[in-house]
Design a protein around this motif. Structure first.
Motif, short mmCIF file in Angstrom:
data_model
loop_
_atom_site.label_atom_id
_atom_site.label_comp_id
_atom_site.label_asym_id
_atom_site.label_seq_id
_atom_site.Cartn_x
_atom_site.Cartn_y
_atom_site.Cartn_z
N GLU A 64 42.76 -13.51 10.20
CA GLU A 64 42.39 -14.87 9.78
C GLU A 64 40.88 -15.00 9.72
OE1 GLU A 64 41.92 -18.95 12.21
OE2 GLU A 64 43.98 -18.20 12.19
N ALA A 65 40.21 -14.53 10.76
CA ALA A 65 38.75 -14.65 10.86
C ALA A 65 38.05 -13.89 9.74
CB ALA A 65 38.28 -14.15 12.22
N LEU A 66 38.60 -12.75 9.37
CA LEU A 66 37.96 -11.93 8.32
C LEU A 66 37.98 -12.60 6.95
CD1 LEU A 66 39.18 -8.41 9.43
CD2 LEU A 66 36.81 -9.23 9.39
N LYS A 67 38.76 -13.65 6.80
CA LYS A 67 38.80 -14.39 5.53
C LYS A 67 37.66 -15.39 5.42
CE LYS A 67 43.78 -13.87 5.14
NZ LYS A 67 45.08 -14.54 5.24
N LEU A 68 36.97 -15.66 6.53
CA LEU A 68 35.87 -16.61 6.51
C LEU A 68 34.64 -15.99 5.86
CD1 LEU A 68 36.11 -18.19 10.08
CD2 LEU A 68 36.89 -19.16 7.92
N ARG A 69 33.86 -16.82 5.24
CA ARG A 69 32.62 -16.37 4.61
C ARG A 69 31.67 -15.84 5.68
NH1 ARG A 69 28.88 -20.03 0.63
NH2 ARG A 69 27.77 -18.27 -0.26
N THR A 81 33.63 -5.50 12.82
CA THR A 81 32.49 -5.02 13.60
C THR A 81 32.42 -3.50 13.53
OG1 THR A 81 32.71 -6.93 15.06
CG2 THR A 81 31.42 -5.07 15.90
N GLY A 82 31.22 -2.99 13.44
CA GLY A 82 31.01 -1.54 13.35
C GLY A 82 31.20 -0.83 14.67
N TYR A 83 30.82 0.42 14.69
CA TYR A 83 30.89 1.27 15.88
C TYR A 83 32.32 1.46 16.38
CZ TYR A 83 25.97 0.04 15.77
OH TYR A 83 24.68 -0.18 15.36
N GLY A 84 33.31 1.31 15.49
CA GLY A 84 34.70 1.50 15.87
C GLY A 84 35.31 0.33 16.63
N MET A 85 34.55 -0.74 16.80
CA MET A 85 35.03 -1.89 17.57
C MET A 85 36.08 -2.69 16.81
SD MET A 85 31.44 -3.06 19.32
CE MET A 85 32.10 -4.42 20.26
N ALA A 86 36.07 -2.62 15.49
CA ALA A 86 37.04 -3.36 14.68
C ALA A 86 38.47 -2.96 15.01
CB ALA A 86 36.75 -3.17 13.20
N LYS A 87 38.65 -1.71 15.47
CA LYS A 87 40.00 -1.25 15.83
C LYS A 87 40.59 -2.08 16.97
CE LYS A 87 38.63 2.95 16.44
NZ LYS A 87 38.58 4.36 16.84
N SER A 88 39.73 -2.68 17.79
CA SER A 88 40.17 -3.51 18.91
C SER A 88 40.14 -5.00 18.56
CB SER A 88 39.28 -3.26 20.13
OG SER A 88 39.38 -1.92 20.54
N GLY A 89 39.95 -5.31 17.28
CA GLY A 89 39.98 -6.70 16.84
C GLY A 89 38.64 -7.40 16.76
N TRP A 90 37.54 -6.68 16.94
CA TRP A 90 36.22 -7.31 16.89
C TRP A 90 35.84 -7.67 15.45
CZ3 TRP A 90 32.84 -8.62 20.84
CH2 TRP A 90 33.22 -8.23 22.13
N VAL A 91 35.29 -8.88 15.31
CA VAL A 91 34.85 -9.40 14.01
C VAL A 91 33.40 -9.88 14.17
CG1 VAL A 91 35.22 -11.16 12.23
CG2 VAL A 91 37.19 -10.13 13.40
N THR A 92 32.56 -9.54 13.20
CA THR A 92 31.16 -9.98 13.20
C THR A 92 30.96 -11.04 12.12
OG1 THR A 92 30.38 -7.86 14.03
CG2 THR A 92 28.76 -9.22 12.88
N PHE A 93 30.30 -12.11 12.51
CA PHE A 93 29.97 -13.20 11.61
C PHE A 93 28.46 -13.22 11.45
CE2 PHE A 93 33.74 -14.32 13.99
CZ PHE A 93 34.61 -14.77 13.02
N THR A 94 27.98 -13.34 10.21
CA THR A 94 26.55 -13.40 9.95
C THR A 94 26.25 -14.67 9.15
OG1 THR A 94 26.46 -10.99 9.90
CG2 THR A 94 24.58 -12.16 8.98
N PHE A 95 25.26 -15.42 9.62
CA PHE A 95 24.90 -16.68 8.99
C PHE A 95 23.40 -16.71 8.72
CE2 PHE A 95 28.51 -17.45 11.84
CZ PHE A 95 29.44 -17.89 10.92
N GLY A 96 23.04 -17.20 7.55
CA GLY A 96 21.64 -17.33 7.18
C GLY A 96 20.99 -18.51 7.88
N PRO A 97 19.68 -18.67 7.71
CA PRO A 97 18.95 -19.72 8.42
C PRO A 97 19.39 -21.14 8.08
CG PRO A 97 17.56 -18.70 6.76
CD PRO A 97 18.82 -17.90 6.83
N LYS A 98 19.88 -21.35 6.87
CA LYS A 98 20.31 -22.70 6.47
C LYS A 98 21.82 -22.87 6.47
CE LYS A 98 16.15 -23.53 3.82
NZ LYS A 98 15.57 -23.91 2.54
N ALA A 99 22.54 -21.86 6.96
CA ALA A 99 24.00 -21.91 6.97
C ALA A 99 24.50 -22.96 7.95
CB ALA A 99 24.55 -20.54 7.36
N LYS A 100 25.65 -23.49 7.62
CA LYS A 100 26.35 -24.43 8.50
C LYS A 100 27.65 -23.77 8.92
CE LYS A 100 24.33 -28.58 6.46
NZ LYS A 100 23.15 -28.47 7.18
#
Length: 139
Positions: free
Chosen positions: A67-72, A77-96
């Motif tokens: 579900e989370a991976l569908k978000l903008r 997450t790298g380093y093999g962490m995604a296998k355990s369900g890790w998700v990385t979110f990146t937001f720009g300076p003006k993002a909401k």
């Protein structure tokens, strides 16, 4: 190793503050990033700032990672962490960022690594959307 830029994004600071509410949470700084850990051992969120004032966060989402991976701005997450369900979110300076959703994911991440007894004793925080500003009548 050069120091990472400080966390300046208002929502990044709010997410950090929300993480510190959880019991037995300590803040650590491995690799120059912010890491919140339960009892100083298991990380449940990693955060970092970008040079332009944005931020990123990685959360362990064993139940809702798809579900989370569908978000903008979300990616495995790298380093093999995604296998355990890790998700990385990146937001720009003006993002909401979707803060209600992120804080809900923060809760899932904490519970995924916290001792079961500690998790069961802590009620999830109440999350509400920010109140909309009141409309003014024209005079």
């Amino acid at each position: 190793m050069s120091a990472n830029p400080p966390l300046k994004h208002t929502d990044g600071k709010a997410l950090r503050k929300a993480a510190l509410v959880y019991p037995d949470t300590v803040e650590d700084f491995p690799w120059g990033h912010i890491a919140m850990k339960v009892a100083g051992k298991k990380a449940f969120v990693f955060m970092g700032a970008t040079e332009d004032g944005g931020f990123s966060c990685s959360l362990k989402l064993p139940f809702r990672n798809e579900e989370a991976l569908k978000l903008r701005g979300a990616e495995p997450t790298g380093y093999g962490m995604a296998k355990s369900g890790w998700v990385t979110f990146t937001f720009g300076p003006k993002a909401k960022p979707p803060m209600v959703k992120l804080i809900d994911y923060l809760d899932e991440s904490w519970r995924a690594v916290a001792p079961k007894k500690l998790s069961a004793a802590f009620a999830p925080p109440t999350v509400t959307k920010k109140a909309a500003p009141k409309k003014r009548k024209a005079t």
